[in-house]
Each structure stands twice: as C-alpha cells, then as structure tokens.
Design a protein around this motif. Structure first.
Motif, short mmCIF file in Angstrom:
data_model
loop_
_atom_site.label_atom_id
_atom_site.label_comp_id
_atom_site.label_asym_id
_atom_site.label_seq_id
_atom_site.Cartn_x
_atom_site.Cartn_y
_atom_site.Cartn_z
N ASP A 156 0.76 -1.11 0.02
CA ASP A 156 0.01 -0.12 -0.06
C ASP A 156 0.80 1.20 -0.10
OD1 ASP A 156 -2.03 -1.66 0.02
OD2 ASP A 156 -2.43 -1.34 2.24
N GLU A 157 0.69 2.13 -0.83
CA GLU A 157 1.52 3.50 -0.92
C GLU A 157 0.74 4.58 -0.02
OE1 GLU A 157 2.38 6.65 -1.17
OE2 GLU A 157 0.92 6.88 -2.97
N LEU A 158 1.31 4.86 1.02
CA LEU A 158 0.81 5.71 1.86
C LEU A 158 1.90 7.09 2.35
CD1 LEU A 158 -0.32 3.15 4.79
CD2 LEU A 158 -1.65 4.25 2.97
N THR A 159 3.04 6.86 1.50
CA THR A 159 3.92 8.02 2.06
C THR A 159 4.65 8.89 0.96
OG1 THR A 159 5.68 6.21 1.49
CG2 THR A 159 4.75 6.53 4.01
N ALA B 36 -3.51 9.62 -4.26
CA ALA B 36 -3.35 8.10 -4.07
C ALA B 36 -2.67 7.61 -5.53
CB ALA B 36 -4.81 7.41 -3.45
N PRO C 119 -5.69 2.63 -6.56
CA PRO C 119 -5.57 2.52 -4.95
C PRO C 119 -5.92 1.45 -4.19
CG PRO C 119 -7.13 3.93 -5.33
CD PRO C 119 -6.83 3.48 -6.75
N PRO C 120 -5.34 0.74 -3.43
CA PRO C 120 -4.38 1.50 -2.43
C PRO C 120 -2.93 1.07 -2.80
CG PRO C 120 -5.30 -0.35 -1.08
CD PRO C 120 -5.83 -0.60 -2.48
N HIS D 223 6.68 -1.16 -5.34
CA HIS D 223 7.49 -0.47 -4.62
C HIS D 223 8.94 -0.91 -4.72
CE1 HIS D 223 9.05 1.39 -0.27
NE2 HIS D 223 9.07 2.15 -1.15
N LYS E 104 -1.10 -4.95 -2.74
CA LYS E 104 -0.48 -5.79 -1.47
C LYS E 104 -1.05 -7.02 -1.37
CE LYS E 104 -0.06 -5.29 3.57
NZ LYS E 104 -0.27 -4.35 4.79
#
Length: 283
Positions: free
Chosen positions: A70-73, A79, A83-84, A88, A282
């Motif tokens: 999950d990309e949160l940063t 988003a 998403p989410p 990476h 994820k």
C-alpha cells in the motif's frame, strides 16, 4: 548540454560499454522457455498482481527490494491511480556492487514488434532519487528475428520535456518529473501513428541519451523489425526499473497502472487490440 539521466554518473563510459556491463550480470544463453504459456487476452483488461512470479511478472534485484505494498508515503495529495497498492522499488547503496537496481520483468510479450505497440504507459512517484532518474522502462530488443538481444532500449521520464530532451522533448511534451508526486508517463506518445516519446539506445550510437535523444518512431524506421524478446523464461524483455547508476545512490519509488497494448492484427477472427493494465496490490 551534459548528458543526464542514466548515464549522469557514468561519464567515462560509452553506452556500448554500459550494455556489456549490464548484460554481463546474466547469462545470454536462452534456456528454451522463450515463449510465454498464456496468450494475450482480447480487449482491455485489468490484471491484479500481488507477488513475484504472477501473471508473467518476475522480480530481479541487486541488492535491493521489490515489493507490492500500500502506498501511503509518496504523494500527500494523490493516491495511486489504482489504490491503495503499487509496486515499490527500493535501491540501497552498496559500495561493493557494480550496479544497484530493482526491477520487475514481464515474459508475456516475447516477439512483440515495436511497431505493433498500441499502449505503453504507467504512473510513477518517487520519494527519493539522485535528482535525475525516476522509474523507467527498459526493453530487450532483437533487430533481425534470431531471438538474440541486439540492443536495450530505454525510456526515461527525465527526457520527455524540451529542457532535458531537446527537440524530441518538444514532441513528447510530458513535463519534468517532480518529487514526490504521482505523474502519468506515456512511453509511446502516439500522434496519428507516429510515436513521439523519446527513447535512447544502448547499442545504436545514432540514438543517444541527452538533449539529442530521438523519438521511438525514428528508431523503428531505422530498425523496422525490432521486436521485444525475452532472455529466457525468467528474464522477460519488458522491464520496470529503478537505479542502475552509481552504487552509492539511493532510490525509493513507486509504479502503478502499468499498461501494455498490442495490435494483434485480427488473429483468430478478432479485431480488437489486446490491452492489459497491471494493477499492483499488496498481497
């Protein structure tokens, strides 16, 4: 104007020398599994990919990590496009390594002619890089139909604007990448059948990086039978990459909604192209 992007930290090396070093990292003898088992679906489909060795995608790193998370940063305002989750790509410094990189490779598009591509695009967001390199595409290319790798063709977001890409950047006109922000990148930039996106070649000196970079359509004119080929069943010819510069550099980036379209020329009575958007999530 000085060369930027992938070769910024390799000033003393020619593109051909870099290719030799890159390809020396893996054997160039096919293992007999060049042809993918799964045929391309017709129409536009979305395939969810959550782990290594799924849906023709295989992770290859040195010595870094590729994860599906999950990309949160990365981008506080946006988003990921699907998403989410996202792919990476993390590259950590290693003074003992020749190159450090993170990449995901697809084997599904073996023997796909560049001229038959109808989509090749993705979204990317970087939290950290060397100031010049964002997640990029590398294609293993065969020029003459014998399934050996004659070239490696590189699409970098850095060159898709007039400042860094010169005249070609005017035609591609995608704007400079910005930290940390999700941006769409079109690696074809199809304008009435002409591919305006800027690519550079490892092995053809007429297609260098820098502000003299040239459009993909000109490369296809020079190499009309150029086709994407797999090295083998575990090393696909389409690569999503980060790194491959100075081994002391650090990269932390994300990729999502990676889309590949192919003109299937009406095979089996079908008239639709095959377009797949890969949605990284994820597990």
């Amino acid at each position: 104007m000085p060369v930027r992007g992938l070769e910024a930290d390799l000033v003393a090396q020619t593109a051909s020398y870099l290719t030799q070093r890159l390809l020396a990292l893996e054997a160039l003898i096919p293992d007999g599994t060049l042809t993918p088992d799964d045929p391309l679906p017709f129409g536009h489909t979305i395939h969810v990919v959550t782990h290594d060795n799924q849906d023709s995608w295989k992770v290859q790193v040195s010595p870094t990590e590729v994860t599906f998370a999950d990309e949160l940063t990365c981008d506080a305002d946006q988003a990921p496009p699907l998403p989410p989750g996202a792919l990476h790509l993390v590259v950590m410094p290693d003074a003992n390594a020749v190159f450090t990189f993170a990449r995901l490779r697809s084997t599904r598009y073996h023997r796909t002619y560049l001229r038959d591509l109808s989509r090749l695009d993705y979204y990317a967001c970087d939290e950290r890089n060397n100031g010049q390199q964002w997640p990029f595409i590398a294609l293993e290319i065969d020029w003459d139909g014998n399934n050996t790798i004659d070239d490696e063709l590189i699409f970098e977001p850095t060159y898709q604007n007039p400042v860094d890409g010169g005249l070609c950047g005017v035609g591609s006109n995608q704007g400079p990448p910005v930290l940390p922000m999700w941006r769409f990148r079109d690696a074809l930039r199809n304008d009435g059948g002409t591919f305006m996106a800027c690519w550079w070649s490892m092995n053809d000196p007429l297609f260098p990086p820098g502000d003299v970079i040239r459009p993909l359509s000109e490369y296809i004119t020079a190499h009309p039978n150029a086709a994407i080929v797999n090295l083998d069943g575990n090393h696909g010819g389409i690569q999503i990459m980060h790194g491959f510069s100075d081994p002391n550099d650090t990269y932390n980036g994300w990729v999502d909604a990676f889309t590949i379209g192919k003109d299937i020329n009406g095979s089996n009575g079908q008239t639709q192209n095959s377009t797949i958007t890969y949605d990284f999530q994820k597990p």
